[in-house]
Design an enzyme around this catalytic site. Structure first.
Site, PDB file in Angstrom:
ATOM      1  N   ARG A 100      37.688  26.217  35.345  1.00 52.99           N
ATOM      2  CA  ARG A 100      38.217  27.106  34.686  1.00 52.99           C
ATOM      3  C   ARG A 100      39.771  26.948  34.199  1.00 52.99           C
ATOM      4  O   ARG A 100      40.466  26.617  35.020  1.00 52.99           O
ATOM      5  CB  ARG A 100      38.005  28.490  35.274  1.00 52.99           C
ATOM      6  CG  ARG A 100      36.764  29.070  35.075  1.00 52.99           C
ATOM      7  CD  ARG A 100      36.420  30.136  36.092  1.00 52.99           C
ATOM      8  NE  ARG A 100      37.618  31.127  36.314  1.00 52.99           N
ATOM      9  CZ  ARG A 100      37.593  32.371  37.167  1.00 52.99           C
ATOM     10  NH1 ARG A 100      36.127  32.369  37.735  1.00 52.99           N
ATOM     11  NH2 ARG A 100      38.509  33.012  37.461  1.00 52.99           N
ATOM     12  N   LYS A 125      33.463  35.553  47.060  1.00 51.30           N
ATOM     13  CA  LYS A 125      32.683  37.047  47.029  1.00 51.30           C
ATOM     14  C   LYS A 125      31.750  36.799  45.961  1.00 51.30           C
ATOM     15  O   LYS A 125      30.454  37.517  46.266  1.00 51.30           O
ATOM     16  CB  LYS A 125      33.552  38.159  46.810  1.00 51.30           C
ATOM     17  CG  LYS A 125      34.581  38.110  45.716  1.00 51.30           C
ATOM     18  CD  LYS A 125      35.368  39.511  45.584  1.00 51.30           C
ATOM     19  CE  LYS A 125      36.381  39.272  44.589  1.00 51.30           C
ATOM     20  NZ  LYS A 125      36.367  38.414  43.352  1.00 51.30           N
ATOM     21  N   ARG A 163      38.040  24.109  42.675  1.00 55.27           N
ATOM     22  CA  ARG A 163      36.788  24.650  42.465  1.00 55.27           C
ATOM     23  C   ARG A 163      36.329  24.555  41.009  1.00 55.27           C
ATOM     24  O   ARG A 163      37.060  24.231  40.052  1.00 55.27           O
ATOM     25  CB  ARG A 163      37.135  26.045  42.303  1.00 55.27           C
ATOM     26  CG  ARG A 163      35.905  27.003  41.893  1.00 55.27           C
ATOM     27  CD  ARG A 163      35.684  28.591  42.410  1.00 55.27           C
ATOM     28  NE  ARG A 163      36.775  29.175  41.353  1.00 55.27           N
ATOM     29  CZ  ARG A 163      36.932  30.633  41.328  1.00 55.27           C
ATOM     30  NH1 ARG A 163      36.179  31.363  42.282  1.00 55.27           N
ATOM     31  NH2 ARG A 163      37.678  31.170  40.292  1.00 55.27           N
ATOM     32  N   ARG A 177      39.811  46.542  40.674  1.00 56.15           N
ATOM     33  CA  ARG A 177      41.054  45.363  40.968  1.00 56.15           C
ATOM     34  C   ARG A 177      42.455  46.349  40.888  1.00 56.15           C
ATOM     35  O   ARG A 177      43.373  45.472  41.087  1.00 56.15           O
ATOM     36  CB  ARG A 177      40.764  44.468  39.892  1.00 56.15           C
ATOM     37  CG  ARG A 177      40.738  42.989  40.281  1.00 56.15           C
ATOM     38  CD  ARG A 177      40.952  42.222  39.066  1.00 56.15           C
ATOM     39  NE  ARG A 177      40.993  40.927  39.349  1.00 56.15           N
ATOM     40  CZ  ARG A 177      39.767  40.222  39.449  1.00 56.15           C
ATOM     41  NH1 ARG A 177      38.464  40.629  39.329  1.00 56.15           N
ATOM     42  NH2 ARG A 177      39.783  38.846  39.681  1.00 56.15           N
TER      43      ARG A 177
HETATM   44  P1  ADP Z   1      38.616  35.356  40.364  1.00 62.30           P
HETATM   45  O1  ADP Z   1      37.895  34.212  40.764  1.00 62.30           O
HETATM   46  O2  ADP Z   1      39.955  35.413  40.268  1.00 62.30           O
HETATM   47  O3  ADP Z   1      37.917  36.656  41.450  1.00 62.30           O
HETATM   48  P2  ADP Z   1      37.320  36.726  38.007  1.00 62.30           P
HETATM   49  O4  ADP Z   1      36.330  35.851  37.589  1.00 62.30           O
HETATM   50  O5  ADP Z   1      36.607  37.854  38.897  1.00 62.30           O
HETATM   51  O6  ADP Z   1      38.232  35.884  39.043  1.00 62.30           O
HETATM   52  O7  ADP Z   1      38.209  37.142  36.989  1.00 62.30           O
HETATM   53  C1  ADP Z   1      38.833  36.580  36.256  1.00 62.30           C
HETATM   54  C2  ADP Z   1      39.930  37.284  35.296  1.00 62.30           C
HETATM   55  O8  ADP Z   1      39.075  38.109  34.787  1.00 62.30           O
HETATM   56  C3  ADP Z   1      41.035  37.925  36.229  1.00 62.30           C
HETATM   57  O9  ADP Z   1      42.287  37.032  36.398  1.00 62.30           O
HETATM   58  C4  ADP Z   1      41.453  39.059  35.070  1.00 62.30           C
HETATM   59  O10 ADP Z   1      42.072  38.684  33.997  1.00 62.30           O
HETATM   60  C5  ADP Z   1      40.065  39.268  34.441  1.00 62.30           C
HETATM   61  N1  ADP Z   1      39.278  40.453  35.265  1.00 62.30           N
HETATM   62  C6  ADP Z   1      38.041  40.679  35.805  1.00 62.30           C
HETATM   63  N2  ADP Z   1      37.986  41.718  36.270  1.00 62.30           N
HETATM   64  C7  ADP Z   1      38.900  42.484  35.703  1.00 62.30           C
HETATM   65  C8  ADP Z   1      39.297  44.052  36.282  1.00 62.30           C
HETATM   66  N3  ADP Z   1      38.364  44.553  37.229  1.00 62.30           N
HETATM   67  N4  ADP Z   1      40.371  44.353  35.848  1.00 62.30           N
HETATM   68  C9  ADP Z   1      41.408  43.500  35.031  1.00 62.30           C
HETATM   69  N5  ADP Z   1      41.032  42.216  34.858  1.00 62.30           N
HETATM   70  C10 ADP Z   1      39.729  41.977  35.166  1.00 62.30           C
END
Ligand code: ADP
Ligand code: ZN
Length: 219
Positions: free
Chosen positions: A161, A14, A129, A90
């Site tokens: 990561r 996404k 990744r 989320r």
């Molecule tokens: P992914 O690749 O899993 O979509 P993201 O980069 O979007 O990862 O998010 C990484 C981490 O940041 C999540 O696992 C969470 O810990 C935190 N995070 C991001 N957005 C949110 C949110 N809206 N609510 C709570 N935690 C979040």
């Protein structure tokens, strides 16, 4: 003005698809994951709070996330700047807060777009990744990263990561299923959900998304 939510499991692509929409419709992308990683890099108060949750694949608290988003969406609204939310909401409480903040701003969500990818495929993608230190672009290397490979977008160094390691991936998948998957039904009931098949090449998927936007007259 376009106001978009992107839904999809971790590794659904996404973030990358958001970049396509961003260019095409002159939107800004707000990736909450990138935002939190920047705060960690700055070692800010927010970064310190978020770090331990993120490294375990747990979620940062709803209260913190909602507070951040309230400011940012109000700011976009003031500038008349259309936007894409990547990684927010989320949880169902975050989705409720989002719709209520939009309501207060007197506007509505254009759509919640689900990029639908089977779970086995998500796990496979995440474990291969790599992410650019500089611009956050990601690339998949199922057979391991070739030596000396750098970011195709900007030439930046690539890293894996902390939360893209195996055990954390499984934890993120279960956090996703428990907290985030219910958003699909939530937005569907509100007739705000659109779905595209997230299987296939990057170009196939972005083709499906752009076709959908044209068909639904989202612009
Ligand atoms: P992914 O690749 O899993 O979509 P993201 O980069 O979007 O990862 O998010 C990484 C981490 O940041 C999540 O696992 C969470 O810990 C935190 N995070 C991001 N957005 C949110 C949110 N809206 N609510 C709570 N935690 C979040
Ligand atoms: Zn880069």
């Amino acid at each position: 003005m376009i106001r978009l939510v992107l839904l999809g499991g971790p590794g659904s692509g996404k973030g990358t698809q958001a970049d396509v929409l961003k260019k095409k419709y002159a939107l800004v992308k707000l990736s909450t994951g990138d935002l939190l990683r920047q705060e960690i890099a700055k070692n800010s108060e927010l970064g310190k709070q978020a770090k331990s949750f993120m490294n375990k694949g747990e979620l940062v608290s709803d209260a913190i996330m909602i507070g951040i988003l309230e400011h940012i969406t109000a700011d976009f609204e003031a500038k008349g700047q259309g936007y894409i939310l990547d990684g927010f909401p989320r949880t169902v409480p975050q989705a409720e807060a989002l719709l209520s903040m939009l309501g207060k701003q007197g506007v509505t969500l254009s759509t919640a777009l689900l990029i639908d990818v089977p779970e086995e495929e998500l796990v496979r993608r995440l474990s291969s990744r790599w992410t650019c230190v500089r611009c956050s672009a990601t690339v998949g290397y199922p057979d391991g990263k070739p030596e000396g490979a750098v970011c195709a977008q900007c030439g930046g160094e690539l890293y894996q990561r902390e939360d893209d390691k195996r055990e954390t991936i499984l934890n993120r998948m279960s956090v996703y299923k428990k907290n985030t998957e219910p958003l699909i039904a939530y937005f569907r009931e509100k007739k705000m959900l659109e779905r595209v098949d997230g299987f296939g090449t990057f170009e196939e998927i972005s083709g499906r998304i752009l076709d959908l936007f044209a068909k639904k007259n989202i612009r």
